[in-house]
Enzyme design. Structure first.
Site, PDB file in Angstrom:
ATOM      1  N   TYR A   1       0.790  -1.230   0.000  1.00  0.00           N
ATOM      2  CA  TYR A   1       0.000   0.000   0.000  1.00  0.00           C
ATOM      3  C   TYR A   1       0.821   1.279   0.000  1.00  0.00           C
ATOM      4  O   TYR A   1       0.284   2.362   0.195  1.00  0.00           O
ATOM      5  CB  TYR A   1      -0.970  -0.005   1.187  1.00  0.00           C
ATOM      6  CG  TYR A   1      -2.170  -0.906   0.975  1.00  0.00           C
ATOM      7  CD1 TYR A   1      -2.218  -1.800  -0.100  1.00  0.00           C
ATOM      8  CD2 TYR A   1      -3.248  -0.871   1.832  1.00  0.00           C
ATOM      9  CE1 TYR A   1      -3.314  -2.633  -0.294  1.00  0.00           C
ATOM     10  CE2 TYR A   1      -4.348  -1.704   1.641  1.00  0.00           C
ATOM     11  CZ  TYR A   1      -4.365  -2.582   0.578  1.00  0.00           C
ATOM     12  OH  TYR A   1      -5.453  -3.397   0.401  1.00  0.00           O
TER      13      TYR A   1
ATOM     14  N   LYS B   1       2.793 -15.134   3.744  1.00  0.00           N
ATOM     15  CA  LYS B   1       2.849 -16.062   2.605  1.00  0.00           C
ATOM     16  C   LYS B   1       4.323 -16.286   2.268  1.00  0.00           C
ATOM     17  O   LYS B   1       4.768 -16.090   1.135  1.00  0.00           O
ATOM     18  CB  LYS B   1       2.066 -15.446   1.430  1.00  0.00           C
ATOM     19  CG  LYS B   1       1.849 -16.363   0.253  1.00  0.00           C
ATOM     20  CD  LYS B   1       0.864 -17.476   0.506  1.00  0.00           C
ATOM     21  CE  LYS B   1       0.768 -18.372  -0.732  1.00  0.00           C
ATOM     22  NZ  LYS B   1       0.015 -19.608  -0.478  1.00  0.00           N
TER      23      LYS B   1
ATOM     24  N   ASP C   1      -3.666 -17.753   2.891  1.00  0.00           N
ATOM     25  CA  ASP C   1      -4.767 -18.435   2.194  1.00  0.00           C
ATOM     26  C   ASP C   1      -5.458 -19.433   3.122  1.00  0.00           C
ATOM     27  O   ASP C   1      -6.691 -19.491   3.187  1.00  0.00           O
ATOM     28  CB  ASP C   1      -4.280 -19.095   0.892  1.00  0.00           C
ATOM     29  CG  ASP C   1      -2.938 -19.791   1.025  1.00  0.00           C
ATOM     30  OD1 ASP C   1      -2.345 -19.755   2.123  1.00  0.00           O
ATOM     31  OD2 ASP C   1      -2.471 -20.383   0.034  1.00  0.00           O
TER      32      ASP C   1
ATOM     33  N   ASP D   1      -5.892  -5.993   5.505  1.00  0.00           N
ATOM     34  CA  ASP D   1      -7.056  -5.305   4.959  1.00  0.00           C
ATOM     35  C   ASP D   1      -8.113  -6.325   4.549  1.00  0.00           C
ATOM     36  O   ASP D   1      -9.291  -6.220   4.905  1.00  0.00           O
ATOM     37  CB  ASP D   1      -6.613  -4.464   3.751  1.00  0.00           C
ATOM     38  CG  ASP D   1      -7.697  -3.516   3.283  1.00  0.00           C
ATOM     39  OD1 ASP D   1      -8.706  -3.352   3.994  1.00  0.00           O
ATOM     40  OD2 ASP D   1      -7.539  -2.937   2.191  1.00  0.00           O
TER      41      ASP D   1
ATOM     42  N   ASP E   1     -11.866  -7.414   6.617  1.00  0.00           N
ATOM     43  CA  ASP E   1     -13.219  -7.369   6.043  1.00  0.00           C
ATOM     44  C   ASP E   1     -13.875  -8.738   6.096  1.00  0.00           C
ATOM     45  O   ASP E   1     -15.091  -8.856   6.317  1.00  0.00           O
ATOM     46  CB  ASP E   1     -13.184  -6.850   4.600  1.00  0.00           C
ATOM     47  CG  ASP E   1     -13.223  -5.327   4.555  1.00  0.00           C
ATOM     48  OD1 ASP E   1     -12.837  -4.690   5.556  1.00  0.00           O
ATOM     49  OD2 ASP E   1     -13.642  -4.758   3.524  1.00  0.00           O
TER      50      ASP E   1
HETATM   51 MG    MG Z   1     -10.681  -2.037   3.740  1.00  0.00          MG
END
Ligand code: MG
Ligand code: NAI
Length: 328
Positions: free
Chosen positions: A119, A165, A198, A222, A226
């Protein structure tokens, strides 16, 4: 007395903020508010979504309550995280009674690194496509892992899981995982493990009770937070904290919900639970529990709740009910 910056922002942000401040009046803690502007409406008037004055007000405050921004969210909330170096994004996954949860009795937290990873936004076009740079530093990995262990210690949680990962991203996530284990040496007595992202996404749906504190990099955090929100039912319920060395900024995960704005029917729970997180951050744990329990009371009775929770009450009626519980 705590200096608190208050940024209601846009749309339902303003409505859930008003409702929450009304409830906070009933707590035994003195809050000195400074109101500040940011968001779409302010940008329409001035051309600037986040004025320097607002950043300064937040910098001079102990904590900030933030409602929501609209289309300018990236220029407001993402910029604020950078300006204030709010390197932790803390998202609880907790099931409350009277809400549509996939599992009852869930209670874990996700500690997401908030400043680097994919990000940082360094992308560029190449001859036949585009590339993005993923930056993982030792410094940021160390401080986020240390925060996760300190948080576990402070809140009496028993296990910290690093999510990565590293089998594919050997250097970046390898460094993150190795840093995690190095930091863990300072925290004997806390159980720890690490998992691939995963598999973690799958275990959220099959065995989420196995998690207690999760620490992970920016993008994975992130997405997983969610997914976690999906486990415990509805954007109207999910709070978050952005925490740095000097300040904390507390905000519902939802945005300005323009379709609901102005109707007075937005669920104020996420904003109230963000205030609960603020009180825990300020070490006002007793007031945090009082507020949380008053809200739990209203949610479990299910009588005076907003339409998203199956009720027909307004934002302010629900807030009034929470306040009544506090004053009883
Ligand atoms: Mg978000
Ligand atoms: P949103 O979170 O504003 O709303 C999505 C839907 O979730 C709503 O239509 C509504 O059905 C439900 N919802 C959200 N909060 C609720 C509440 N408190 N009570 C009842 N129902 C609720 O997300 P959306 O529609 O994707 O974005 C709307 C605007 O908000 C956009 O301009 C976006 O940029 C901004 N946004 C800002 C954020 C922030 O300030 N941190 C975060 C997310 C979006």
């Amino acid at each position: 007395m705590y200096k608190i910056a208050v940024i209601p922002g846009d749309g339902i942000g303003k409505e859930v903020m008003e409702a929450t401040l009304h409830v906070l009046e009933a707590l035994d803690v003195e809050l000195d508010y400074t109101f500040a502007d940011a968001g779409d409406e302010y940008a329409e008037k001035t051309g600037i979504p986040l004025p320097q004055e607002t950043i300064d007000i937040v910098k001079e405050s102990r904590a900030c309550l933030f409602g929501a921004a609209g289309e300018t969210a990236a220029d407001v909330i993402v910029k604020m995280r950078q300006e204030l170096d709010l390197y932790v994004n803390l998202r609880p996954v907790k099931s409350y009674p009277g809400t549509k949860c996939l599992f009852d009795n869930l209670d874990f937290v996700i500690v997401r690194e908030n400043t680097e990873g994919l990000y940082i936004g360094m992308e560029e076009y190449t001859e036949d496509g585009a590339t993005a740079l993923r930056v993982i530093t030792r410094k940021a990995s160390e401080r986020i892992c240390r925060f996760a262990f300190e948080y576990a210690k402070k809140t009496g949680r028993s296990k910290v899981t690093a999510v990565h990962k590293a089998n594919v991203l050997k250097k970046t996530d390898g460094l993150f995982r190795d840093t995690f284990y190095k930091v863990a040496e300072d925290y004997q007595g806390i159980e720890l493990d690490d998992r691939y992202v995963d598999a973690t996404a799958m275990f959220f749906l099959t065995k989420p009770q196995m998690f207690d504190v999760i620490v992970t990099t920016n993008l994975f955090g992130d997405i997983l937070s969610d997914e976690g929100a999906g486990l415990v039912g509805g954007l109207g319920l999910i709070p978050s904290a952005n925490i740095g060395e000097k300040q904390g900024l507390f905000e519902p995960v939802h945005g300005s919900a323009p379709r609901h704005a102005g109707k007075g029917t937005a669920n104020p729970s996420a904003m109230m639970l963000s205030a609960v997180m603020m009180f825990d951050y300020l070490e006002e744990h007793e007031e945090a529990r009082r507020l949380e329990n008053a809200l739990i009371g209203v949610l479990s009775e299910g009588k005076v709740v907003t339409p998203d929770l199956g009720g027909s009450s307004s934002t302010m009626e629900m807030a009034e009910e929470v306040r009544k519980k506090l004053e009883d």
